[in-house]
Write a protein that holds these residues in place. Structure first.
Motif, short mmCIF file in Angstrom:
data_model
loop_
_atom_site.label_atom_id
_atom_site.label_comp_id
_atom_site.label_asym_id
_atom_site.label_seq_id
_atom_site.Cartn_x
_atom_site.Cartn_y
_atom_site.Cartn_z
N THR A 155 23.41 35.84 45.23
CA THR A 155 24.59 35.10 45.67
C THR A 155 24.20 33.64 45.92
O THR A 155 23.19 33.37 46.57
CB THR A 155 25.14 35.71 46.97
OG1 THR A 155 25.44 37.08 46.74
CG2 THR A 155 26.38 34.97 47.43
N GLN A 163 30.81 29.72 43.68
CA GLN A 163 31.22 31.11 43.56
C GLN A 163 32.39 31.23 42.61
O GLN A 163 33.36 30.49 42.71
CB GLN A 163 31.62 31.67 44.94
CG GLN A 163 31.78 33.17 44.99
CD GLN A 163 30.48 33.90 44.77
OE1 GLN A 163 30.14 34.22 43.65
NE2 GLN A 163 29.75 34.16 45.85
N SER A 183 35.53 33.38 40.56
CA SER A 183 36.54 34.36 40.95
C SER A 183 36.15 35.76 40.49
O SER A 183 35.40 35.94 39.53
CB SER A 183 37.90 33.99 40.33
OG SER A 183 37.88 34.19 38.93
N LYS A 184 36.67 36.75 41.20
CA LYS A 184 36.37 38.15 40.89
C LYS A 184 36.82 38.50 39.47
O LYS A 184 36.10 39.17 38.72
CB LYS A 184 37.07 39.07 41.89
CG LYS A 184 36.81 40.56 41.64
CD LYS A 184 37.53 41.42 42.65
CE LYS A 184 37.29 42.90 42.36
NZ LYS A 184 38.04 43.77 43.32
N GLY A 185 37.99 38.00 39.09
CA GLY A 185 38.50 38.29 37.75
C GLY A 185 37.59 37.75 36.66
O GLY A 185 37.35 38.41 35.65
N TYR A 186 37.06 36.55 36.89
CA TYR A 186 36.17 35.95 35.89
C TYR A 186 34.86 36.73 35.81
O TYR A 186 34.36 36.99 34.70
CB TYR A 186 35.89 34.49 36.24
CG TYR A 186 35.05 33.77 35.22
CD1 TYR A 186 35.63 33.21 34.09
CD2 TYR A 186 33.67 33.64 35.38
CE1 TYR A 186 34.87 32.56 33.14
CE2 TYR A 186 32.89 33.00 34.44
CZ TYR A 186 33.50 32.45 33.32
OH TYR A 186 32.73 31.81 32.38
N VAL A 187 34.31 37.09 36.95
CA VAL A 187 33.05 37.83 36.97
C VAL A 187 33.20 39.19 36.29
O VAL A 187 32.28 39.68 35.64
CB VAL A 187 32.54 38.00 38.42
CG1 VAL A 187 31.33 38.92 38.47
CG2 VAL A 187 32.20 36.64 39.02
N GLU A 188 34.38 39.81 36.41
CA GLU A 188 34.60 41.10 35.75
C GLU A 188 34.59 40.96 34.23
O GLU A 188 34.22 41.88 33.51
CB GLU A 188 35.93 41.70 36.23
CG GLU A 188 35.89 42.20 37.66
CD GLU A 188 37.23 42.69 38.15
OE1 GLU A 188 38.24 42.46 37.44
OE2 GLU A 188 37.30 43.31 39.23
#
Length: 474
Positions: free
Chosen positions: A225, A146, A148-153
């Protein structure tokens, strides 16, 4: 305005259209730009110069063997012996840390377990793992699946491209920004980065494919996911098949074989050598791995498997009886005479820079793909490939007068295997990169901590001395 995935894709399309228009306008060639586009950098050298100056073109000796550029404990690609200074063909062998690749694959398959993680651990550490060590390694890979949220953004909108290999390279460079100490080259940090990439690259490649497909169809990209308990092979199939997609254990086991076969292939192949060259400068790991991906993208290196698939399609279309040796051989002869297929005169998937009598990877592909091909009703297609492998060397000798041994290489089978697994062609080479990351990591660390000297070969200068003239007199 909220930037949804779909909005970002449309914005990218508009920007790309403007870029193409501007690029075409810049390509108008007039008298003042003639030398810019036709200058000295496009000139080729006379073949005689390489010989007269003893230049090892392509870092190859005159007999085709590779110039020895370093020492390694990681692997050995064996295809010939040197006897009294002559190259003597031999059966191909690939050994990783002293273990025959056939043994590593055969034992994992016999025990009905996934082996890529074991091979990756072996390459990174130099030793086969105990049960508890392998379990810990797999847990670490799962924990990194999984992102990080920042990377996925930021990803994939900032890296959308017509080439997933370019996306992979840019995605790896983007990871640099999410590392608290990206320039740390300590052994511990190097291992952490390697584990992170081994875990994340399969997911990144799948996301890139999903984003590209969504872009073409004008919809939002949806990626399932990850299940952190799955093996690397299972993870790839799970992401590609989606939430409702299913795959069989046999499919995952065959993909696992392919990952093991592609994990490592010596320090002299172009992408691994690229990784070692950058690593010798002590640059960060992300830069070295991104460069290796860029090298693997090249059609002379990692892109051959897709070309083989197109050749197989052409042969199936133009050969009436696939089980007729004479008819298949006759069409192969037409390909060699540039009368059929793409006009290059090449039978793709035949021949190798090192292997002479056999490529052990091709043999293993053939062994483990046969059963699944029959199960999927593709037995005739598989047997045609076997027939091409058997007939092509003889046809090449008859048509081209080739005297040296010619064997099938792994690319003769990989594209067909990926097609059986419903893997899209755009992911053939990216999956190669996903698997080869284990080998790149091992070679990077050996260069960093073992060789400890920047790679700096010499080039013989062919320039003439010139006298500078003021611009008004030119």
């Amino acid at each position: 305005m909220a930037y949804t995935a779909q909005n970002i894709l449309y914005r990218f399309d508009d920007a790309l259209s403007r870029l193409v228009v501007d690029y075409e306008a810049s390509r108008q060639i007039g008298p003042e730009s003639e030398r810019l586009y036709r200058g000295a950098s496009m000139e080729s050298f006379d073949e005689a110069y390489f010989e007269s100056h003893n230049v090892k073109r392509g870092l190859r000796n005159s007999d085709g063997s590779g110039v020895v550029a370093g020492l390694t404990h990681i692997s050995n690609v064996h295809g010939y012996d040197k006897v009294d200074g002559r190259v003597v063909p031999d059966e191909g062998r690939l050994t990783l840390r002293g273990y025959d690749i056939a043994d590593l694959i055969t034992h994992a398959q016999a025990e009905d377990r996934f082996g890529y993680e074991e091979v990756a651990y072996l390459l990174l550490t130099g030793s086969l793992p105990r049960q508890d060590e392998l379990a810990d390694f797999c847990d670490r890979l799962g924990a990194n699946r999984q992102m990080s949220k920042g990377y996925v953004e930021e990803f994939p909108s900032s890296t959308l491209s017509t080439s997933i290999m370019n996306v992979l390279a840019r995605a790896v460079l983007l990871l640099y920004a999410f590392d608290a100490e990206p320039d740390d080259t300590s052994p511990e940090h190097e291992i952490d980065i390697a584990v992170s990439l081994l875990s994340r690259l399969p997911r990144i490649a799948a996301i890139a494919h999903a984003a590209a497909s969504a872009h073409q169809e004008g919809r939002r990209a949806v990626v399932s996911t990850p299940d952190t308990s799955l093996s690397t092979a299972e993870t790839i199939l799970q992401i590609l098949r989606g939430e409702d997609g299913e795959f069989t254990h046999e499919e995952a086991m065959l993909l696992d074989v392919m990952l093991m076969l592609h994990a490592e292939h010596g320090g002299g192949n172009n992408s691994t050598f690229t990784c070692r060259v950058l690593s010798s400068s002590a640059t960060d790991a992300y830069s070295a791995y991104a460069a290796a991906i860029g090298s693997l993208k090249g059609p002379r290196h990692g892109g051959a498997n897709a070309k083989v698939v197109h050749m197989h399609e052409d042969i199936r279309e133009h050969v009436g009886r696939w089980d007729d040796d004479d008819e298949v051989a006759a069409y192969l002869a037409r390909i060699l005479r540039r009368e059929a297929f793409d006009g290059t005169g090449l039978i793709y998937g035949m021949g190798h820079a090192v292997y002479t009598l056999s490529d052990p990877r091709a043999s293993l592909c053939r062994r483990y793909a046969a059963a699944l091909a029959e199960d999927k009703g593709l037995g005739e297609e598989f047997h045609l490939i076997e027939r091409i492998e058997r007939l092509a060397p003889e046809v090449m000798r008859d048509v081209q007068g080739i005297k040296k041994p010619i064997c099938a290489n792994i690319d003769l089978y990989t594209g067909f295997i990926y097609q059986m697994l419903d893997i899209p062609e755009t992911l053939f080479t990216p999956l190669f990169a996903v698997a080869r990351t284990a080998g790149w990591a091992a070679h990077r660390m050996e260069e960093l901590f073992g060789a400890r000297r920047i790679i700096r070969p010499a080039y013989y200068s062919m320039m003439d001395e010139m006298e500078y003239r003021p611009i008004s007199e030119r």
